[in-house]
Design an enzyme around this catalytic site. Structure first.
Site, PDB file in Angstrom:
ATOM      1  N   THR A   1       0.880  -1.168   0.000  1.00  0.00           N
ATOM      2  CA  THR A   1       0.000   0.000   0.000  1.00  0.00           C
ATOM      3  C   THR A   1       0.907   1.204   0.000  1.00  0.00           C
ATOM      4  O   THR A   1       2.081   1.076   0.349  1.00  0.00           O
ATOM      5  CB  THR A   1      -0.843  -0.025   1.322  1.00  0.00           C
ATOM      6  OG1 THR A   1      -1.677  -1.163   1.324  1.00  0.00           O
ATOM      7  CG2 THR A   1      -1.646   1.213   1.539  1.00  0.00           C
TER       8      THR A   1
ATOM      9  N   ARG B   1     -13.619  -7.599  -1.232  1.00  0.00           N
ATOM     10  CA  ARG B   1     -12.866  -7.437   0.029  1.00  0.00           C
ATOM     11  C   ARG B   1     -12.350  -5.989   0.132  1.00  0.00           C
ATOM     12  O   ARG B   1     -11.801  -5.442  -0.812  1.00  0.00           O
ATOM     13  CB  ARG B   1     -11.699  -8.414   0.060  1.00  0.00           C
ATOM     14  CG  ARG B   1     -10.794  -8.289   1.313  1.00  0.00           C
ATOM     15  CD  ARG B   1      -9.616  -7.367   1.067  1.00  0.00           C
ATOM     16  NE  ARG B   1      -8.736  -7.299   2.227  1.00  0.00           N
ATOM     17  CZ  ARG B   1      -7.699  -6.466   2.319  1.00  0.00           C
ATOM     18  NH1 ARG B   1      -7.410  -5.647   1.326  1.00  0.00           N
ATOM     19  NH2 ARG B   1      -6.970  -6.434   3.406  1.00  0.00           N
ATOM     20  N   VAL B   2     -12.562  -5.380   1.287  1.00  0.00           N
ATOM     21  CA  VAL B   2     -12.075  -4.018   1.530  1.00  0.00           C
ATOM     22  C   VAL B   2     -11.101  -4.074   2.702  1.00  0.00           C
ATOM     23  O   VAL B   2     -11.405  -4.690   3.729  1.00  0.00           O
ATOM     24  CB  VAL B   2     -13.244  -3.061   1.840  1.00  0.00           C
ATOM     25  CG1 VAL B   2     -12.725  -1.684   2.241  1.00  0.00           C
ATOM     26  CG2 VAL B   2     -14.166  -2.945   0.624  1.00  0.00           C
ATOM     27  N   GLY B   3      -9.961  -3.441   2.554  1.00  0.00           N
ATOM     28  CA  GLY B   3      -8.971  -3.430   3.629  1.00  0.00           C
ATOM     29  C   GLY B   3      -9.079  -2.191   4.499  1.00  0.00           C
ATOM     30  O   GLY B   3     -10.126  -1.531   4.558  1.00  0.00           O
ATOM     31  N   ASP B   4      -7.989  -1.874   5.150  1.00  0.00           N
ATOM     32  CA  ASP B   4      -7.969  -0.758   6.099  1.00  0.00           C
ATOM     33  C   ASP B   4      -7.789   0.609   5.441  1.00  0.00           C
ATOM     34  O   ASP B   4      -8.119   1.640   6.023  1.00  0.00           O
ATOM     35  CB  ASP B   4      -6.842  -0.948   7.124  1.00  0.00           C
ATOM     36  CG  ASP B   4      -5.463  -1.057   6.452  1.00  0.00           C
ATOM     37  OD1 ASP B   4      -5.375  -1.626   5.341  1.00  0.00           O
ATOM     38  OD2 ASP B   4      -4.472  -0.589   7.043  1.00  0.00           O
TER      39      ASP B   4
ATOM     40  N   THR C   1       0.439   0.198   6.331  1.00  0.00           N
ATOM     41  CA  THR C   1       0.493  -0.805   5.281  1.00  0.00           C
ATOM     42  C   THR C   1       0.564  -2.155   5.999  1.00  0.00           C
ATOM     43  O   THR C   1       0.968  -2.223   7.145  1.00  0.00           O
ATOM     44  CB  THR C   1       1.735  -0.643   4.380  1.00  0.00           C
ATOM     45  OG1 THR C   1       2.903  -0.830   5.178  1.00  0.00           O
ATOM     46  CG2 THR C   1       1.794   0.737   3.748  1.00  0.00           C
ATOM     47  N   GLY C   2       0.186  -3.203   5.307  1.00  0.00           N
ATOM     48  CA  GLY C   2       0.205  -4.513   5.954  1.00  0.00           C
ATOM     49  C   GLY C   2      -1.166  -5.135   5.889  1.00  0.00           C
ATOM     50  O   GLY C   2      -1.988  -4.782   5.037  1.00  0.00           O
TER      51      GLY C   2
ATOM     52  N   GLY D   1      -4.591  -5.380   6.354  1.00  0.00           N
ATOM     53  CA  GLY D   1      -5.596  -4.392   6.704  1.00  0.00           C
ATOM     54  C   GLY D   1      -6.629  -4.869   7.699  1.00  0.00           C
ATOM     55  O   GLY D   1      -7.130  -4.087   8.518  1.00  0.00           O
TER      56      GLY D   1
HETATM   57  N1  GLY Z   1      -3.180  -2.505   3.928  1.00  0.00           N
HETATM   58  C1  GLY Z   1      -3.819  -2.708   2.717  1.00  0.00           C
HETATM   59  C2  GLY Z   1      -4.834  -3.737   2.711  1.00  0.00           C
HETATM   60  O1  GLY Z   1      -4.857  -4.596   3.578  1.00  0.00           O
HETATM   61  O2  GLY Z   1      -5.654  -3.724   1.809  1.00  0.00           O
END
Ligand code: GLY
Length: 312
Positions: A167, A195-198, A218-219, A221
């Site tokens: 990210t 799927r939605v991340g952080d 980043t990482g 999410g």
């Molecule tokens: N940190 C980005 C994600 O997990 O989508």
């Protein structure tokens, strides 16, 4: 004035600083820096030519936050538009909403005059997606992937350690002391569609408040969503902890998460006084920063805090 970014922000940090030096705002500088990462075909974790989902579709997430007002805008699962950070900013500046997803985000982008990009993936990326899925998936499953009734069983591919979860983060403080933060990503490689991340979840992957500071992640999410990571760090600053203590405590909170799926996490953070830091649970990771008296950016190691890996 300062720009702090994840190391893949190296293609945009000078442009971001140039915006600040020509009198632009922290928000302008965040957007300018991230746009260059989103357009970079060699960065497969952000914007154009990122790693697609299981169906071979690129779904982008982004958010931007104005620490002077706590206003924010975000998009999630958006296809066909390269500059998701700019669409996120338009959400913030135009609508009474903060987050648009999927078709709604695309419709809004078109309405705001953003240019559609009919080919978000290069042929090399499409071939790579096919080759990677076929390593684990029988040909007849791959050939009907869009109609698979049990697509969820193939989400195990999304834990592909080679290609997951990067990210871009930008945090900027401008000449007026205003802080803004932005995050943009194509999310996990081979993720389940939708799927939605952080990154577009304010408080999880991104948070900025002029009074205390900002944090971006980043990482994995899912972990930052569960721990409200970015807001936690800023809240610890609010409670009087130093930037170092706040960051350490935030990483420890991630290590305290229970459950079956725990992986890596990285954060960058800036406090209101202009101190910056980067933390990681994977040794050797770096972040970059540039102040207005520097000709170019410096890349520096993040501080390591162990997070116990668990999977399945
Ligand atoms: N940190 C980005 C994600 O997990 O989508």
């Amino acid at each position: 004035m300062i720009v702090v970014a994840s190391s893949n922000g190296n293609v945009g940090i000078q442009a971001s600083m140039d915006v600040l030096k020509s009198g632009g705002s922290a928000l302008d500088a965040v957007e300018a820096g991230i746009r260059l990462v989103e357009a970079n075909p060699d960065d497969h974790t952000v914007g154009y030519n990122g790693y697609p989902n299981l169906l071979g579709e690129l779904e982008l997430d982004a958010s931007i936050m104005d620490g002077s007002t706590l206003e924010t805008g975000a998009v999630a699962g958006m296809k066909d538009y390269v500059y998701s950070i700019s669409v996120a900013r338009k959400v913030m500046e135009t609508l009474p909403h903060v987050l648009l997803v999927g078709d709604g985000a695309e419709r809004f982008a078109a309405e705001m005059g953003f240019e559609i990009e009919p080919e978000m993936l290069t042929n090399e990326m499409k071939d790579f997606w096919e080759e990677r899925l076929k390593r684990d998936m029988p040909d007849d499953v791959f050939d009907n992937i869009k109609d698979q009734p049990d697509l969820s069983r193939w989400v195990t591919l999304a834990s592909d350690a080679e290609k997951a979860k990067s990210t871009v983060n930008f945090i900027v403080q401008d000449k007026d002391g205003n802080i803004a933060s932005g995050v943009s990503t194509s999310g996990w490689a081979w993720k389940y569609p939708g799927r939605v991340g952080d990154s577009p979840i304010i408080g999880a992957g991104n948070y900025a408040d002029n009074r205390y500071g900002a944090c971006a992640c980043t990482g994995m999410g899912e972990m930052a969503i569960r721990a409200s990571t970015s807001h936690s760090l800023v809240f610890y600053l609010k409670m009087g902890l130093s930037l170092h203590e706040a960051s350490t405590r935030t990483m420890q909170d991630l290590n305290d998460l229970q459950g079956r799926f725990i992986s890596g996490m990285n954060l960058v953070a800036l406090d209101q006084a202009g101190n910056h830091t980067g933390f990681t649970s994977q040794k050797g990771k770096t972040y970059i920063y540039q102040t207005d008296d520097m000709d170019t950016f410096v890349e520096t190691e993040r501080e390591f805090v162990a997070i116990k890996h668990r999977w399945g």
